[in-house]
Design an enzyme around this catalytic site. Structure first.
Site, short mmCIF file in Angstrom:
data_model
loop_
_atom_site.label_atom_id
_atom_site.label_comp_id
_atom_site.label_asym_id
_atom_site.label_seq_id
_atom_site.Cartn_x
_atom_site.Cartn_y
_atom_site.Cartn_z
CB CYS A 146 -0.95 -0.01 1.19
SG CYS A 146 -1.96 -1.50 1.27
CG HIS A 280 -1.97 4.92 4.65
ND1 HIS A 280 -1.86 4.76 3.29
CD2 HIS A 280 -2.12 3.67 5.17
CE1 HIS A 280 -1.94 3.48 2.99
NE2 HIS A 280 -2.10 2.79 4.11
CD GLU A 291 -1.77 8.31 8.63
OE1 GLU A 291 -1.32 8.99 7.69
OE2 GLU A 291 -2.65 7.43 8.47
CE LYS A 309 -5.76 4.67 1.66
NZ LYS A 309 -4.88 5.85 1.81
CG HIS A 314 -6.33 0.96 1.06
ND1 HIS A 314 -5.36 1.32 0.15
CD2 HIS A 314 -5.65 0.62 2.20
CE1 HIS A 314 -4.17 1.20 0.70
NE2 HIS A 314 -4.32 0.79 1.95
CG PHE A 372 -0.11 -5.56 5.17
CD1 PHE A 372 -0.71 -4.76 6.12
CD2 PHE A 372 -0.90 -6.46 4.48
CE1 PHE A 372 -2.07 -4.85 6.39
CE2 PHE A 372 -2.26 -6.57 4.73
CZ PHE A 372 -2.84 -5.77 5.69
#
Length: 384
Positions: A146, A280, A291, A309, A314, A372
């Site tokens: 991502c 994000h 975050e 998002k 996403h 990830f």
């Protein structure tokens, strides 16, 4: 030597061109809907009527590849560059993706006749683009999940700075994938409700598909041509890896904090020079918490932030590239997009989460993206 952004494009669930996307984003519209494929009902931010937006010569390609090529052509047109006048070996491409061209695999799994010629790997995306567009400069496929879009932009920047290319096509793409949906759903990361970034009661993300493309160009090359306009420049970036957990981000946000600090150091600016951070903001409990901790540490109270998002889902490898497009538009249009679906801000986050359209004026914007495996990325764009 500065690296300029001279062209941008995006195709996603709320816009098949930059103007349509920007207008719908500022209006707070969402492209998330129910979508059925292979007999499975999903909640997805899908590009409605996908086929009618694809250039005729790309219709026989996979969904991700055809989206990517069409978006690149849009970005090339917006840059004002005449690619016929540029040596093919001086143009490169750097694309981030999570799933690559997985649609052909899924077609086979769900009953289509086995055709080994249709089985593709992530790198075939960029190979096909290079072949179709006659590009023979540096070619990169970045699969850092991502955060892949930001990593791809950073890689493209380095190719220009090194002198190996004058122009780099950079960004990200991911198309609908039932495999991705099943994976995130098995991790219980998919929300049964609305995606609510930074909401105290957030329950997860919704997936989406799309592209984000930037045409990067050396300032030296840009000054040799008569047409075109510089939209922004790459001021700095920071890339770090936590290796904290396979999926869970480091709750102390050490890698995210370092990525932002590295980006600020490269840009030669202070945290106070950043007035807005495009987050994000996936709407998952762990990511948004991490975050929040990182933003609190680097900026303290008062920094403005928002996440898109909840608008376009996403989009995995395309996410940070689309968000880079958003930041460039914000710098030039002097407006900030709202975070939709936010009902009650998580008190852990001290930043000002924008929930309505706001005017904006600044020389710099930061865009953060995480993946990830603990891959963290921060990108700073400067108004041209």
């Amino acid at each position: 030597m500065r690296v300029l952004v001279t062209g941008i494009s995006t195709i996603n669930s709320i816009g098949t061109n930059v103007n349509e996307f920007w207008s719908n984003l500022l209006l707070g519209r969402s492209g998330i809907t129910e979508y059925v494929k292979y007999g499975v009902k999903t909640k997805y931010a899908i590009i409605d009527g996908f086929e009618k937006y694809i250039a005729p010569g790309y219709k026989d390609l996979g969904r991700a590849t055809s989206l990517l090529l069409t978006s690149i052509e849009d970005a090339m047109y917006s840059s004002g560059l005449d690619f016929d006048e540029v040596e093919p070996q001086r143009i490169g491409i750097s694309i981030g993706t999570t799933m690559g061209e997985l649609g052909n695999h899924e077609d086979i799994v769900f009953g289509s006749p086995l055709n080994e010629n249709k089985i593709e790997r992530p790198y075939t995306l960029t190979n096909k683009v290079a072949s179709y567009l006659d590009i023979s400069g540096p070619i990169w496929t970045i699969t850092n999940a991502c955060a892949a879009g930001n990593y791809a932009i950073a890689r493209a920047y380095e190719e220009i700075q090194s002198g190996r290319a004058d122009i780099m096509i950079a960004g990200g793409v991911d198309a609908f994938s039932l495999t991705a949906y099943a994976g995130f759903n098995s991790l219980r990361a998919i929300t049964p409700e609305l995606c609510r970034p930074f909401d105290q009661n957030r329950k997860g993300l919704v997936l989406g598909e799309g592209t984000g493309i930037l045409i990067l160009e050396s300032e030296e090359h840009f000054l040799t041509r008569k047409n075109g306009k510089a939209l922004a420049s790459i001021a700095g970036f920071g890339l770090t890896s936590d290796a904290f957990h396979v999926t869970k981000p480091d709750p102390k946000a050490r890698g995210a904090i370092t990525a932002m600090e590295l980006a600020l150091e490269m840009a030669g600016i202070a945290p106070s020079d950043i007035k807005y951070v495009n987050s994000h903001g996936t709407g998952t409990p762990s990511n948004d918490y991490m975050e929040a901790i990182s933003l609190n540490h680097v900026f303290g109270e008062g920094i403005k932030t928002s996440s898109i998002k909840a608008n376009i889902g996403h989009t995995l490898g395309a996410a940070s590239a689309i968000e880079a497009v958003v930041c460039i538009l914000a710098l030039n249009e002097m407006k900030l997009p709202p975070t939709i679906n936010l009902l009650k801000k998580d008190p852990v986050l001290t930043a000002d989460v924008i929930t309505d359209l706001q005017e904006f004026s600044s020389q710099y914007i930061m865009s953060n993206s995480y993946a990830f495996g603990g891959m963290n990325s921060s990108l700073i764009l400067e108004k041209a």
